[in-house]
Design an enzyme around this catalytic site. Structure first.
Site, short mmCIF file in Angstrom:
data_model
loop_
_atom_site.label_atom_id
_atom_site.label_comp_id
_atom_site.label_asym_id
_atom_site.label_seq_id
_atom_site.Cartn_x
_atom_site.Cartn_y
_atom_site.Cartn_z
N ASP A 1 0.88 -1.16 0.00
CA ASP A 1 0.00 0.00 0.00
C ASP A 1 0.93 1.22 0.00
OD1 ASP A 1 -2.36 1.61 0.44
OD2 ASP A 1 -1.67 1.81 2.52
N ASP B 1 -0.11 5.08 0.71
CA ASP B 1 -0.38 6.08 1.75
C ASP B 1 -0.36 5.43 3.13
OD1 ASP B 1 -1.01 8.40 0.06
OD2 ASP B 1 -2.75 7.25 -0.57
C1 BG6 Z 1 -5.85 5.76 -0.16
C2 BG6 Z 1 -5.95 6.63 1.08
O1 BG6 Z 1 -4.54 5.36 -0.37
O2 BG6 Z 1 -6.29 6.49 -1.31
C3 BG6 Z 1 -7.36 7.17 1.22
O3 BG6 Z 1 -5.60 5.87 2.22
C4 BG6 Z 1 -7.78 7.89 -0.05
O4 BG6 Z 1 -7.45 8.01 2.34
C5 BG6 Z 1 -7.64 6.97 -1.25
O5 BG6 Z 1 -9.14 8.35 0.05
C6 BG6 Z 1 -7.99 7.63 -2.57
O6 BG6 Z 1 -7.05 8.62 -2.83
P1 BG6 Z 1 -7.06 9.65 -4.03
O7 BG6 Z 1 -5.65 10.16 -4.03
O8 BG6 Z 1 -7.38 8.89 -5.28
O9 BG6 Z 1 -8.08 10.68 -3.73
MG MG Z 2 -2.81 3.15 3.54
#
Ligand code: BG6
Ligand code: MG
Length: 212
Positions: free
Chosen positions: A9, A11
């Site tokens: 993963d 984030d």
């Molecule tokens: C995930 C995060 O990696 O990505 C979430 O943990 C986030 O919090 C999701 O909502 C979608 O992200 P993005 O960048 O496409 O808005």
């Molecule tokens: Mg994460």
């Protein structure tokens, strides 16, 4: 070696973007007059952008059409992307980079499995734009974690069967997704408390003990 590939993963595992997500959702919520705090922000971990918006709108008293929801999500993302512009290779810790290099040196394939549509941009910002063997992210899936799609795609991109892959995750939804994909998982941070992972990591380099 127990595995042939590791799917990370992004984030909360490779780097931390939580605070930027928080600031961007908070700006949107303030504009809408909706209560939003860090506790609500924690519930958005691993959740797709549109599903996150639905959580943010739980405290919204008005009604929003699908078009207005799309516009609100785009507004949040514009703020978020601007904040991501502050990220640099300094946001990648030495421990994470050295561990990734050591895993690669063991002959393991390394992939990203992220719900984010900004994954490639974030990787570029932190200096890992060309680092991973494959990237499966929010741009190639239709179902978000806990659905296993993002990890099954990552395994397919690596040309590996699911049970040759280990997933590394900081969200409960991600650990559930790994399990639904038939993959072992290593939990870090927030995900440890769910008690559902194959391994619980105290720190990132504990991962080296899970693969031999
Ligand atoms: C995930 C995060 O990696 O990505 C979430 O943990 C986030 O919090 C999701 O909502 C979608 O992200 P993005 O960048 O496409 O808005
Ligand atoms: Mg994460």
């Amino acid at each position: 070696m127990k595995y042939k590939g590791i799917i990370f993963d992004l984030d909360g595992v490779i780097c931390s973007t939580d605070h930027y997500h928080y600031l961007a959702w908070k700006a949107l919520a303030d504009e809408l007059g909706v209560y939003f705090d860090e506790t609500i922000n924690n519930r958005l971990r691993g959740v797709s952008r549109m599903a996150s918006l639905e959580i943010v709108l739980e405290n919204y008293s008005g009604q929003m059409s699908p078009e207005e929801k799309t516009a609100a999500a785009e507004k949040k993302n514009a703020i978020y992307r601007q904040l991501l512009g502050q990220m640099s290779p300094a946001d990648l810790s030495d421990e994470v980079k050295q561990t990734l290099d050591q895993l690669r040196a063991k002959g393991l394939l390394l992939a990203i499995g992220s719900s984010s549509k900004n994954a490639k941009y974030i990787l570029e910002r932190i200096g890992l734009g060309d680092y991973f063997d494959r990237i499966s992210d929010g741009t190639n899936i239709t179902r978000s974690k806990p659905d296993p799609e993002v990890f099954l795609k990552a395994a397919e991109f690596l040309a590996l069967p699911p049970d040759d892959c280990l997933v590394v995750e900081d969200a409960k939804a991600g650990i559930e997704a790994a399990s639904a994909a038939g993959m072992d998982s290593a939990a870090i941070g927030d995900a440890v408390s769910c008690g559902l992972a194959t391994y619980n990591l105290t720190r990132f380099n504990d991962l080296l003990n899970c693969v031999d």
